[in-house]
Write an enzyme that holds these catalytic residues in place. Structure first.
Site, PDB file in Angstrom:
ATOM      1  N   LYS A 188       0.942  -1.219  -0.045  1.00 22.19           N
ATOM      2  CA  LYS A 188       0.198   0.060  -0.035  1.00 22.19           C
ATOM      3  C   LYS A 188       0.872   1.194  -0.018  1.00 22.19           C
ATOM      4  CE  LYS A 188      -2.013   3.071   2.046  1.00 22.19           C
ATOM      5  NZ  LYS A 188      -1.990   4.511   1.730  1.00 22.19           N
ATOM      6  N   THR A 243       4.895   8.410  13.670  1.00 26.05           N
ATOM      7  CA  THR A 243       4.535   7.555  14.983  1.00 26.05           C
ATOM      8  C   THR A 243       3.217   7.515  15.275  1.00 26.05           C
ATOM      9  OG1 THR A 243       6.816   8.264  15.820  1.00 26.05           O
ATOM     10  CG2 THR A 243       5.095   7.833  17.527  1.00 26.05           C
ATOM     11  N   GLY A 246       1.655   4.629  13.393  1.00 29.09           N
ATOM     12  CA  GLY A 246       2.180   3.483  13.579  1.00 29.09           C
ATOM     13  C   GLY A 246       1.292   2.871  14.812  1.00 29.09           C
ATOM     14  N   GLU A 264       8.660   1.303  11.388  1.00 26.01           N
ATOM     15  CA  GLU A 264       9.861   2.405  11.315  1.00 26.01           C
ATOM     16  C   GLU A 264       9.308   3.836  11.435  1.00 26.01           C
ATOM     17  OE1 GLU A 264      12.095   5.460  10.213  1.00 26.01           O
ATOM     18  OE2 GLU A 264      11.913   4.179   8.397  1.00 26.01           O
ATOM     19  N   CYS A 299      13.347  10.550   7.727  1.00 23.57           N
ATOM     20  CA  CYS A 299      13.062  10.249   9.223  1.00 23.57           C
ATOM     21  C   CYS A 299      14.352  10.418  10.207  1.00 23.57           C
ATOM     22  CB  CYS A 299      12.243   9.015   9.279  1.00 23.57           C
ATOM     23  SG  CYS A 299      12.995   7.653   8.348  1.00 23.57           S
ATOM     24  N   GLU A 398       9.041  16.538  15.110  1.00 20.72           N
ATOM     25  CA  GLU A 398       9.519  16.145  13.712  1.00 20.72           C
ATOM     26  C   GLU A 398       8.776  17.031  12.626  1.00 20.72           C
ATOM     27  OE1 GLU A 398      10.474  12.197  11.300  1.00 20.72           O
ATOM     28  OE2 GLU A 398       8.650  12.203  12.154  1.00 20.72           O
TER      29      GLU A 398
END
Length: 495
Positions: A188, A243, A246, A264, A299, A398
């Site tokens: 995906k 994150t 995730g 990751e 990242c 980030e």
């Protein structure tokens, strides 16, 4: 290829936005589609299939059937190896086509798409293909009256959900070990960069991968991605992304069949330069080059730069001399080293962080503005902040853009403490001539990779992944097989 030729090919590029399921190109079953806009100039590249739960069901059924009848997993290691090597060769042979799709889709300079990403993806496929017939199983040291075999088996149906910043490379990091291990795979890609993933599926089929073994579902994360995470017949998900997402995927895995999830995730990597740095020029080049590479959309970008106070002014002077080299340019010009931000939303996010940095008292030394507005694309100047405090948002969150935050220190232990004071733990670096200091700092830094006197040297043979909320599991190296295989013990009693 010249810049003129790249532009000519871009004008004539043909986009097939259909999904790839069970060896065939198909539109989404619900007939929904979305437009794919290029960040290079804002133009509509074409329509893409907007897959959802209905398409996920079909793709998972195809992948499961392929796994159960062992049309791929049942082939000898030597045969699977030959297919993987042909797949790698085809990717390399289609370098210019794939590089152009990558650049048009997500804005990175063509010199890096053609000179880096395609070759790295092909090398990844080739490396795992070569590994297929070189991994041995084990016999446990049991008593004489038993024989205990320890073998690896493919986990089954693997969903690979990958981001938009390195679409082809991140896909290869997932699909290469998963396919090499004998799994069926559903890829995906991000809705922001689906084109190379769809082309890879065609090349895999051409290489001899049986239909149903490798499927590609473009679509939105909250539709196709969520359906994969919740599906009761998906055995494993390999995810690279934020994150936040995730965590959502791990929750969905728990709500469904407790499928294994390997992630990751985000990073806020620290780059620590001590006064006894053995090569200050190299440290400056690495600090500047690594944060502005790929428009800062990495990242592992070293977005927090800690410089010892006694050398900071000299370091900043050298860095500011290099910043103009990274002014954004035409991504289809082979001399361009920084291209476009992936879309308007991400550009607004980056500009919002720049505004927050100024509002919180950081000193803007370079950049800070949007650029190339006349192109119709999305570009941000390379930006450098000094006098940053670890409490500021630009030092904590980030950004995923070309923004470098500079902090100073007088004691390396304090720099390490601040470097670790983050939920992330992907990469870090320390520059010093004192190897005892380097080793102590490396051991103390809570990161999956710590560089010493360099930044971001890399090879397919070394694992990549993070500590803490930067994820779990490792991409690359033989360790990646741990994610996509089951470990089985067969205990045989001997009379």
């Amino acid at each position: 290829m010249t810049t003129t030729l790249w532009h000519e090919r871009a004008k004539n590029v043909q986009i097939d936005g259909r999904a790839f399921i069970n060896g065939e190109r198909v539109w989404a079953r619900g007939e929904q589609r979305f437009d794919d806009f290029s960040p290079v100039d804002g133009r509509n590249l074409g329509q893409i299939a907007r897959c959802d739960a209905l398409d996920v069901d079909v793709a998972v059924a195809a992948a499961r059937a392929a796994f159960e009848d062992r049309r791929w997993a049942g082939q000898s290691p030597a045969k699977r190896k030959r297919v993987m090597l042909r797949f790698a060769d085809l990717v390399q042979q289609h370098r210019d086509e794939l590089a152009l799709l990558e650049t048009l889709d997500m804005g990175k300079p063509i010199k890096y798409s053609a000179g880096g990403d395609v070759g790295w993806a092909a090398n990844c496929l080739r490396w795992y293909g070569e590994a297929i017939d070189k991994i041995y199983d084990q016999i446990a040291p049991t008593a004489d009256n038993s024989l205990a075999l320890i073998t690896r088996e493919p986990v089954g149906v693997v969903a690979a959900v990958v981001p938009w910043n390195y679409p082809m490379l991140m896909a290869s990091w997932k699909i290469a070990p998963a396919l090499a291990a004998g799994n069926s795979v559903i890829l995906k890609p991000s809705e922001k960069s689906p084109l190379t993933a769809l082309r890879l599926a065609e090349l895999a089929l051409q290489a001899g991968l049986p239909a149903g073994v490798f499927n590609v579902l473009p679509g939105y994360g909250n539709e196709a991605g969520a359906a994969l995470a919740l599906h009761m017949d998906v055995d494993c998900i390999g995810f690279t992304g934020s994150t936040k997402v995730g965590k959502q995927i791990m929750q969905m895995a728990g709500q469904s069949n407790l499928k294994r999830v390997w992630t990751e995730l985000g990073g806020k990597s620290a780059n620590i330069v001590c006064a006894d740095c053995p090569d200050l020029e190299a440290a400056v080049k690495a600090a500047v080059g690594a944060i502005y590479y790929n428009q800062g959309e990495s990242c592992n970008a070293p977005s927090r730069l800690f410089v010892e106070a006694s050398i900071k002014e000299r370091f900043l002077g050298m860095a500011l001399d290099l910043v103009p080299n990274f002014l954004p340019g035409d991504p289809l010009d082979e001399s361009t080293v920084m291209g476009a931000i992936v879309d308007a939303t991400q550009m607004q996010t980056v500009m919002g962080y720049i505004e927050a940095g100024q509002a919180e008292g950081a000193e803007l030394l370079a950049g800070g503005r949007a650029a190339r507005a006349e192109s119709g694309g999305f570009y941000v100047e390379p930006t450098l902040f000094d006098r940053v405090d670890s409490s500021m948002r630009i030092a904590r969150e980030e950004i995923f853009g070309p923004v470098l935050s500079v902090l100073s220190f007088t004691d390396v232990d304090e720099a390490v403490r601040q470097a670790n004071a983050t939920p992330y733990g992907l990469q870090a670096a320390v520059w010093t001539a004192d190897m005892s200091r380097a080793i102590r700092a490396s051991r103390a830094l809570r990161a999956g990779t710590v560089h010493v006197n360099q930044y971001d040297n890399d090879d397919i043979t070394v694992p990549f992944g993070g500590y803490k909320q930067s994820g779990n599991g490792r991409d690359k190296s033989l360790h990646a097989f741990d994610k996509y295989t089951e470990l089985k013990t067969t205990w045989i009693q001997i009379d």
